[in-house]
Motif scaffolding. Structure first.
Motif, short mmCIF file in Angstrom:
data_model
loop_
_atom_site.label_atom_id
_atom_site.label_comp_id
_atom_site.label_asym_id
_atom_site.label_seq_id
_atom_site.Cartn_x
_atom_site.Cartn_y
_atom_site.Cartn_z
N THR A 20 0.85 -1.14 -0.01
CA THR A 20 0.03 -0.13 -0.11
C THR A 20 0.92 1.25 0.02
O THR A 20 1.69 1.56 0.90
N ARG A 21 0.51 2.18 -0.89
CA ARG A 21 1.53 3.45 -1.04
C ARG A 21 0.49 4.53 -0.70
O ARG A 21 -0.62 4.92 -0.82
N VAL A 22 1.02 5.28 0.29
CA VAL A 22 0.52 6.43 1.10
C VAL A 22 0.77 7.73 0.07
O VAL A 22 1.82 7.98 -0.30
N LEU A 23 -0.21 8.35 -0.49
CA LEU A 23 -0.15 9.15 -1.65
C LEU A 23 -0.15 10.39 -1.12
O LEU A 23 0.36 11.59 -1.75
N VAL A 82 -5.60 10.93 5.55
CA VAL A 82 -4.40 9.90 4.74
C VAL A 82 -5.08 9.41 3.55
O VAL A 82 -6.28 8.73 3.74
N THR A 83 -4.43 9.88 2.38
CA THR A 83 -4.98 9.04 1.36
C THR A 83 -3.99 8.12 0.59
O THR A 83 -2.77 8.30 0.74
N PHE A 84 -4.41 6.89 0.43
CA PHE A 84 -3.66 5.60 0.02
C PHE A 84 -4.03 4.77 -0.91
O PHE A 84 -5.31 5.11 -1.21
N ALA A 85 -3.28 3.98 -1.59
CA ALA A 85 -3.88 3.18 -2.49
C ALA A 85 -3.00 1.91 -2.75
O ALA A 85 -1.73 1.89 -2.13
N GLY A 105 -1.65 -0.09 -8.55
CA GLY A 105 -2.65 0.45 -9.51
C GLY A 105 -4.08 0.62 -8.75
O GLY A 105 -4.96 0.75 -9.53
N GLY A 106 -4.11 0.53 -7.42
CA GLY A 106 -5.41 0.45 -6.90
C GLY A 106 -6.09 2.03 -6.83
O GLY A 106 -5.51 2.76 -7.13
N GLU A 107 -7.29 1.72 -6.33
CA GLU A 107 -8.19 3.04 -6.33
C GLU A 107 -7.86 3.89 -5.19
O GLU A 107 -7.81 3.16 -4.02
N PRO A 108 -7.55 5.14 -5.26
CA PRO A 108 -7.40 5.89 -3.93
C PRO A 108 -8.50 5.81 -2.91
O PRO A 108 -9.56 5.78 -3.13
#
Length: 238
Positions: free
Chosen positions: A108-111, A126-129, A133-136
Protein backbone atom coordinates in the motif's frame (compact mmCIF):
# COMPACT_ATOMS: atom_id res chain seq x y z
CA UNK A 1 -16.85 4.85 26.77
CA UNK A 2 -14.86 7.08 24.43
CA UNK A 3 -13.35 5.10 21.49
CA UNK A 4 -9.53 4.92 21.36
CA UNK A 5 -7.67 7.50 19.30
CA UNK A 6 -6.74 6.32 15.79
CA UNK A 7 -3.07 6.54 14.78
CA UNK A 8 -1.65 6.12 11.25
CA UNK A 9 1.94 4.84 10.99
CA UNK A 10 3.52 5.29 7.53
CA UNK A 11 6.32 2.79 6.92
CA UNK A 12 6.88 -0.51 8.71
CA UNK A 13 10.64 -0.77 8.97
CA UNK A 14 12.40 -1.07 12.35
CA UNK A 15 11.04 2.28 13.60
CA UNK A 16 7.54 1.79 12.20
CA UNK A 17 6.90 -1.59 13.79
CA UNK A 18 8.25 -0.31 17.13
CA UNK A 19 5.85 2.64 16.90
CA UNK A 20 2.90 0.36 16.14
CA UNK A 21 3.76 -1.94 19.04
CA UNK A 22 4.14 0.87 21.58
CA UNK A 23 1.02 2.77 20.48
CA UNK A 24 -0.99 -0.45 20.78
CA UNK A 25 0.46 -1.07 24.23
CA UNK A 26 -0.78 2.41 25.20
CA UNK A 27 -4.32 1.62 24.06
CA UNK A 28 -4.46 3.35 20.67
CA UNK A 29 -6.09 1.96 17.53
CA UNK A 30 -3.16 1.74 15.13
CA UNK A 31 -3.10 1.36 11.34
CA UNK A 32 0.23 0.74 9.61
CA UNK A 33 0.87 1.41 5.90
CA UNK A 34 3.73 -0.35 4.09
CA UNK A 35 4.70 -0.21 0.41
CA UNK A 36 6.46 -3.61 0.49
CA UNK A 37 4.89 -7.00 1.16
CA UNK A 38 6.50 -7.40 4.58
CA UNK A 39 8.11 -5.58 7.48
CA UNK A 40 11.80 -4.64 7.75
CA UNK A 41 12.13 -1.55 5.55
CA UNK A 42 15.49 -1.23 3.83
CA UNK A 43 16.63 -4.51 5.43
CA UNK A 44 14.50 -6.29 2.83
CA UNK A 45 17.08 -6.87 0.07
CA UNK A 46 15.60 -6.15 -3.35
CA UNK A 47 17.24 -5.69 -6.76
CA UNK A 48 14.55 -3.28 -7.95
CA UNK A 49 16.04 0.15 -8.71
CA UNK A 50 14.27 2.82 -6.70
CA UNK A 51 13.55 0.58 -3.74
CA UNK A 52 15.65 1.57 -0.74
CA UNK A 53 17.31 -1.64 0.38
CA UNK A 54 20.58 -3.04 1.67
CA UNK A 55 23.28 -4.48 -0.60
CA UNK A 56 23.61 -8.16 -1.40
CA UNK A 57 26.33 -8.65 1.22
CA UNK A 58 25.31 -6.12 3.90
CA UNK A 59 25.88 -6.87 7.58
CA UNK A 60 24.84 -4.53 10.37
CA UNK A 61 27.60 -2.08 11.40
CA UNK A 62 26.62 -1.83 15.07
CA UNK A 63 26.75 -5.07 17.02
CA UNK A 64 23.68 -7.04 18.03
CA UNK A 65 24.26 -6.03 21.66
CA UNK A 66 23.55 -2.35 20.95
CA UNK A 67 21.06 -2.81 18.11
CA UNK A 68 18.30 -4.98 19.54
CA UNK A 69 14.91 -4.02 20.93
CA UNK A 70 14.90 -4.07 24.73
CA UNK A 71 11.85 -6.34 24.76
CA UNK A 72 12.96 -8.62 21.90
CA UNK A 73 16.63 -9.71 22.08
CA UNK A 74 18.45 -11.17 19.09
CA UNK A 75 18.58 -14.98 19.00
CA UNK A 76 21.53 -16.31 20.99
CA UNK A 77 22.99 -18.06 17.94
CA UNK A 78 23.20 -14.85 15.85
CA UNK A 79 26.77 -13.62 15.20
CA UNK A 80 28.01 -10.37 16.73
CA UNK A 81 27.22 -8.55 13.46
CA UNK A 82 24.15 -10.19 11.84
CA UNK A 83 23.58 -10.23 8.08
CA UNK A 84 20.67 -8.50 6.35
CA UNK A 85 18.97 -11.90 6.00
CA UNK A 86 19.10 -12.36 9.77
CA UNK A 87 17.97 -8.77 10.39
CA UNK A 88 14.94 -9.28 8.14
CA UNK A 89 14.02 -12.47 10.03
CA UNK A 90 14.51 -10.64 13.33
CA UNK A 91 12.09 -7.84 12.42
CA UNK A 92 9.58 -10.34 11.09
CA UNK A 93 9.84 -12.22 14.39
CA UNK A 94 9.23 -9.00 16.33
CA UNK A 95 6.08 -8.24 14.31
CA UNK A 96 4.77 -11.79 14.73
CA UNK A 97 5.58 -12.01 18.45
CA UNK A 98 3.63 -8.84 19.29
CA UNK A 99 0.76 -9.45 16.87
CA UNK A 100 1.45 -6.45 14.62
CA UNK A 101 0.80 -7.98 11.18
CA UNK A 102 -3.03 -7.75 11.28
CA UNK A 103 -2.67 -3.99 11.87
CA UNK A 104 -0.56 -3.35 8.76
CA UNK A 105 -1.78 -2.79 5.19
CA UNK A 106 0.99 -4.18 3.00
CA UNK A 107 1.56 -3.40 -0.69
CA UNK A 108 0.00 0.00 0.00
CA UNK A 109 1.38 3.37 -1.05
CA UNK A 110 0.48 6.49 0.95
CA UNK A 111 -0.29 9.24 -1.59
CA UNK A 112 -0.82 12.22 0.72
CA UNK A 113 -1.22 13.26 4.34
CA UNK A 114 -3.23 16.44 4.89
CA UNK A 115 -3.49 18.15 8.30
CA UNK A 116 -6.93 18.92 9.68
CA UNK A 117 -7.09 22.19 11.57
CA UNK A 118 -3.99 24.13 12.58
CA UNK A 119 -0.97 21.92 11.77
CA UNK A 120 -2.96 18.76 12.34
CA UNK A 121 -4.35 19.63 15.78
CA UNK A 122 -7.69 18.17 14.65
CA UNK A 123 -6.16 15.10 13.06
CA UNK A 124 -4.91 14.02 9.65
CA UNK A 125 -6.49 12.88 6.42
CA UNK A 126 -4.48 10.09 4.81
CA UNK A 127 -4.98 9.07 1.18
CA UNK A 128 -3.57 5.71 0.10
CA UNK A 129 -3.90 3.08 -2.61
CA UNK A 130 -2.76 -0.44 -3.41
CA UNK A 131 0.76 -0.16 -4.88
CA UNK A 132 -0.28 -1.95 -8.08
CA UNK A 133 -2.68 0.66 -9.42
CA UNK A 134 -5.44 0.46 -6.82
CA UNK A 135 -8.14 3.07 -6.39
CA UNK A 136 -7.24 5.83 -3.89
CA UNK A 137 -8.97 5.71 -0.51
CA UNK A 138 -9.05 8.32 2.24
CA UNK A 139 -9.36 7.88 6.01
CA UNK A 140 -9.06 10.27 8.94
CA UNK A 141 -6.79 9.72 11.94
CA UNK A 142 -6.19 11.52 15.21
CA UNK A 143 -2.41 11.32 14.87
CA UNK A 144 0.20 10.58 12.20
CA UNK A 145 3.62 8.96 12.60
CA UNK A 146 5.92 9.06 9.55
CA UNK A 147 8.51 6.24 9.55
CA UNK A 148 9.53 6.04 5.88
CA UNK A 149 13.19 6.55 6.80
CA UNK A 150 15.90 8.96 5.70
CA UNK A 151 17.24 6.59 3.00
CA UNK A 152 14.00 6.72 0.99
CA UNK A 153 15.09 9.39 -1.52
CA UNK A 154 18.69 9.63 -2.84
CA UNK A 155 20.49 12.97 -2.83
CA UNK A 156 22.58 13.30 -6.00
CA UNK A 157 25.43 15.85 -6.16
CA UNK A 158 25.96 18.12 -9.15
CA UNK A 159 29.45 18.59 -10.57
CA UNK A 160 30.70 20.85 -13.37
CA UNK A 161 31.92 19.27 -16.59
CA UNK A 162 30.91 16.05 -18.29
CA UNK A 163 31.38 12.45 -17.17
CA UNK A 164 30.63 9.76 -19.76
CA UNK A 165 30.87 6.74 -17.48
CA UNK A 166 28.23 5.24 -15.23
CA UNK A 167 27.24 7.67 -12.44
CA UNK A 168 24.96 6.19 -9.76
CA UNK A 169 23.99 6.80 -6.16
CA UNK A 170 24.61 4.18 -3.46
CA UNK A 171 20.81 4.00 -3.20
CA UNK A 172 20.91 2.09 -6.52
CA UNK A 173 23.92 -0.08 -5.65
CA UNK A 174 22.77 -3.65 -5.01
CA UNK A 175 25.61 -5.93 -6.15
CA UNK A 176 29.33 -5.57 -6.95
CA UNK A 177 29.24 -7.89 -10.01
CA UNK A 178 28.34 -5.14 -12.57
CA UNK A 179 31.64 -3.36 -11.71
CA UNK A 180 33.92 -6.29 -12.56
CA UNK A 181 37.07 -5.13 -14.37
CA UNK A 182 36.14 -1.44 -14.13
CA UNK A 183 37.89 1.57 -12.58
CA UNK A 184 35.62 2.87 -9.82
CA UNK A 185 35.61 6.16 -7.88
CA UNK A 186 33.49 6.17 -4.72
CA UNK A 187 32.63 9.68 -3.48
CA UNK A 188 32.01 10.01 0.26
CA UNK A 189 33.18 8.54 3.55
CA UNK A 190 29.99 7.34 5.18
CA UNK A 191 28.94 3.78 5.87
CA UNK A 192 27.44 3.22 2.42
CA UNK A 193 30.48 4.67 0.65
CA UNK A 194 32.87 2.42 2.56
CA UNK A 195 30.67 -0.62 1.88
CA UNK A 196 30.58 0.19 -1.84
CA UNK A 197 34.36 0.65 -1.94
CA UNK A 198 35.06 -2.64 -0.16
CA UNK A 199 32.59 -4.67 -2.21
CA UNK A 200 33.60 -3.30 -5.63
CA UNK A 201 37.30 -3.72 -4.77
CA UNK A 202 36.78 -7.48 -4.78
CA UNK A 203 35.97 -7.50 -8.51
CA UNK A 204 36.99 -4.13 -10.00
CA UNK A 205 40.28 -3.35 -11.76
CA UNK A 206 40.83 -0.42 -9.37
CA UNK A 207 38.83 1.39 -6.69
CA UNK A 208 39.54 4.85 -5.29
CA UNK A 209 37.57 6.62 -2.57
CA UNK A 210 37.28 10.42 -2.34
CA UNK A 211 36.80 12.19 1.00
CA UNK A 212 36.49 15.93 1.58
CA UNK A 213 37.79 15.59 5.15
CA UNK A 214 39.47 13.01 7.37
CA UNK A 215 37.60 10.23 9.18
CA UNK A 216 38.32 7.84 12.00
CA UNK A 217 38.11 4.24 10.79
CA UNK A 218 37.41 2.03 13.79
CA UNK A 219 37.59 -1.78 13.46
CA UNK A 220 34.53 -3.85 14.28
CA UNK A 221 36.46 -5.77 16.93
CA UNK A 222 38.90 -4.51 19.55
CA UNK A 223 40.52 -6.76 22.17
CA UNK A 224 38.25 -9.55 20.95
CA UNK A 225 35.06 -7.59 21.63
CA UNK A 226 32.64 -5.74 19.32
CA UNK A 227 33.91 -2.18 19.45
CA UNK A 228 30.58 -0.58 20.44
CA UNK A 229 30.11 -3.11 23.25
CA UNK A 230 33.62 -2.32 24.50
CA UNK A 231 32.96 1.44 24.27
CA UNK A 232 29.77 1.02 26.27
CA UNK A 233 31.73 -0.57 29.08
CA UNK A 234 33.80 2.57 29.58
CA UNK A 235 36.50 2.33 26.91
CA UNK A 236 37.85 5.52 25.34
CA UNK A 237 37.44 5.66 21.57
CA UNK A 238 37.46 8.55 19.08
Amino acid sequence: MKPPLRVAVVGCGPSGIAAIKNFRDAGFEVHGFELADGVGGNWRFNDAVGHSSVFETTHIISSKYTSQYADHPFPADYPDYPSHVQLKAYFEGYAERFGLLPHIRFNTRVLSCEPLGEAGDQGWQVTFAASEGGEPQTESFDALVVCNGHHHKPRMPSYPGEFKGSFIHSHDFKRAAPFAGQRVLVIGGGNSACDCAVETSRVAARVDISWRRGYWLVPKFLLGQPVDKLAGSGGLLP
